[in-house]
Design a protein around this motif. Structure first.
Motif, short mmCIF file in Angstrom:
data_model
loop_
_atom_site.label_atom_id
_atom_site.label_comp_id
_atom_site.label_asym_id
_atom_site.label_seq_id
_atom_site.Cartn_x
_atom_site.Cartn_y
_atom_site.Cartn_z
N ASP A 79 40.99 34.51 35.01
CA ASP A 79 39.73 35.35 35.49
C ASP A 79 39.35 35.98 33.96
OD1 ASP A 79 37.94 36.97 36.59
OD2 ASP A 79 39.31 37.65 38.15
N LEU A 80 38.08 35.79 33.76
CA LEU A 80 37.52 36.39 32.62
C LEU A 80 36.79 37.93 32.61
CD1 LEU A 80 35.70 33.17 31.21
CD2 LEU A 80 37.92 34.04 30.27
N GLY A 81 36.84 38.35 33.81
CA GLY A 81 36.46 39.48 34.18
C GLY A 81 34.81 39.66 33.75
N GLU A 82 34.39 40.83 33.25
CA GLU A 82 33.21 41.13 32.61
C GLU A 82 32.68 40.18 31.47
OE1 GLU A 82 32.74 45.81 33.93
OE2 GLU A 82 33.22 45.16 31.82
N LYS A 92 34.22 39.78 22.14
CA LYS A 92 35.20 40.38 21.46
C LYS A 92 36.59 39.77 22.00
CE LYS A 92 37.09 44.92 19.57
NZ LYS A 92 38.59 44.66 19.59
N MET A 93 37.38 39.31 21.40
CA MET A 93 38.68 38.63 22.00
C MET A 93 39.81 38.99 21.43
SD MET A 93 37.43 35.68 23.54
CE MET A 93 38.43 34.53 23.69
N ALA A 94 40.82 39.00 22.20
CA ALA A 94 42.19 39.54 21.73
C ALA A 94 43.01 38.45 21.87
CB ALA A 94 42.66 40.57 22.93
N GLY A 95 43.21 37.55 20.83
CA GLY A 95 43.77 36.27 20.89
C GLY A 95 42.82 35.24 21.33
N ILE A 96 43.39 34.40 22.36
CA ILE A 96 42.60 33.42 23.07
C ILE A 96 41.72 33.86 24.39
CG2 ILE A 96 44.07 31.69 22.06
CD1 ILE A 96 45.35 31.32 24.94
N VAL A 97 41.93 35.20 24.66
CA VAL A 97 41.15 35.90 25.79
C VAL A 97 40.29 36.88 25.56
CG1 VAL A 97 43.33 34.65 27.26
CG2 VAL A 97 43.09 37.19 26.83
N ASP A 99 39.27 40.53 25.27
CA ASP A 99 39.66 41.90 25.20
C ASP A 99 39.78 42.71 26.43
OD1 ASP A 99 40.85 44.41 24.40
OD2 ASP A 99 39.89 44.28 22.38
N ALA A 100 40.65 42.84 27.08
CA ALA A 100 40.67 43.67 28.39
C ALA A 100 40.31 44.96 28.15
CB ALA A 100 42.05 43.53 29.00
N THR A 101 40.48 45.40 26.86
CA THR A 101 40.15 46.94 26.69
C THR A 101 38.55 46.94 26.68
OG1 THR A 101 40.28 46.65 24.30
CG2 THR A 101 42.39 47.43 25.46
N VAL A 102 37.75 46.09 26.58
CA VAL A 102 36.51 45.89 26.35
C VAL A 102 35.91 45.43 27.73
CG1 VAL A 102 34.40 44.90 25.15
CG2 VAL A 102 36.47 45.42 23.94
N TYR A 103 36.44 44.53 28.29
CA TYR A 103 35.66 43.91 29.70
C TYR A 103 37.06 44.13 30.78
CZ TYR A 103 33.58 41.45 25.84
OH TYR A 103 32.89 41.18 24.72
N VAL A 106 39.73 41.59 33.12
CA VAL A 106 40.24 40.43 32.60
C VAL A 106 41.72 40.20 33.15
CG1 VAL A 106 40.96 39.38 30.30
CG2 VAL A 106 38.77 40.53 30.48
N GLU A 107 42.13 38.89 33.58
CA GLU A 107 43.36 38.80 33.96
C GLU A 107 44.55 39.04 32.63
OE1 GLU A 107 45.55 35.20 36.84
OE2 GLU A 107 43.55 34.80 35.88
N GLN A 108 45.61 39.23 33.32
CA GLN A 108 47.04 39.48 32.30
C GLN A 108 47.38 38.20 31.96
OE1 GLN A 108 49.41 42.70 33.55
NE2 GLN A 108 47.81 43.76 34.29
N VAL A 109 47.50 37.66 30.93
CA VAL A 109 48.17 36.39 30.42
C VAL A 109 49.37 35.98 31.37
CG1 VAL A 109 48.82 34.61 28.64
CG2 VAL A 109 46.76 36.21 28.50
N PRO A 110 50.39 37.12 31.17
CA PRO A 110 51.59 36.84 31.68
C PRO A 110 51.67 36.24 33.19
CG PRO A 110 51.93 38.74 30.37
CD PRO A 110 50.49 38.45 30.34
N LEU A 111 50.52 37.24 33.93
CA LEU A 111 50.33 37.08 35.28
C LEU A 111 49.72 35.37 35.74
CD1 LEU A 111 49.38 40.52 36.57
CD2 LEU A 111 51.66 39.42 36.67
#
Length: 177
Positions: A79-82, A92-97, A99-103, A106-111
């Protein structure tokens, strides 16, 4: 044998736009990829076909095998969220996903990893000792995660290293088979 298939191309793939749960069906090229996949898999007698709930994955599985796919929500795309449907160059990416602080959303990678691995563990529990041929149709992220299930997590955590290109597949065997 497990056949892990990445869905064929969509217009969003072609245009470099992030495609999550707001994705599109296969475009004509993607349909052709699924048809070529069918040709390369025609000698395989599949026992089970599983797919993400996304139309593009279902289409690919069913075109490639001529069989009805069993849809499982645990195979859904990350889930890419927004960030869904934004061009790769503007996200804006946080690694390969994204950035959940921006969008938001966004699904949490461990989940994400936990849900895909839960599906794989259940499948292995049911069919791991059998000689069943199983096709699983998914996405770059889910096929990469399934690759990590069989081959281990990459040291840098980048699951996408195990994924296939659109309309391509990788094969794996259960550890206990």
């Amino acid at each position: 044998m497990i056949y892990v298939v990445r869905h064929g191309q969509t217009d969003l793939n072609k245009d470099g736009i992030l495609q999550g749960r707001l994705g599109m069906p296969l475009n004509n090229y993607g349909i052709g990829q699924a048809e070529r996949l069918r040709e390369s898999l025609k000698a395989i007698p599949f026992d089970y076909i599983f797919s993400s709930p996304q139309e593009r994955a279902i289409q690919t599985a069913e075109i490639a095998t001529g069989m009805k796919a069993i849809v499982d929500p645990r195979l859904d795309v990350f889930d890419l969220g927004e960030a869904d449907r934004l061009h790769r160059s503007e996200v804006k990416m946080a690694g390969i996903v994204p950035d959940a602080t921006v969008y938001k959303g966004v699904e949490q990678v461990p989940l994400f990893i936990a849900r895909v691995f839960a599906f794989m563990k259940e499948l292995e529990g049911q069919y791991g000792l059998s000689k069943a041929n199983i096709l699983i149709s998914g996405h770059r992220c889910t096929t990469g995660c399934m690759g990590a299930y069989f081959q281990g997590m990459p040291e840098d955590g980048n699951l996408l290293r195990h994924s296939s290109d659109n309309g391509q597949y990788k094969t794996y065997e259960w550890r206990n088979a």
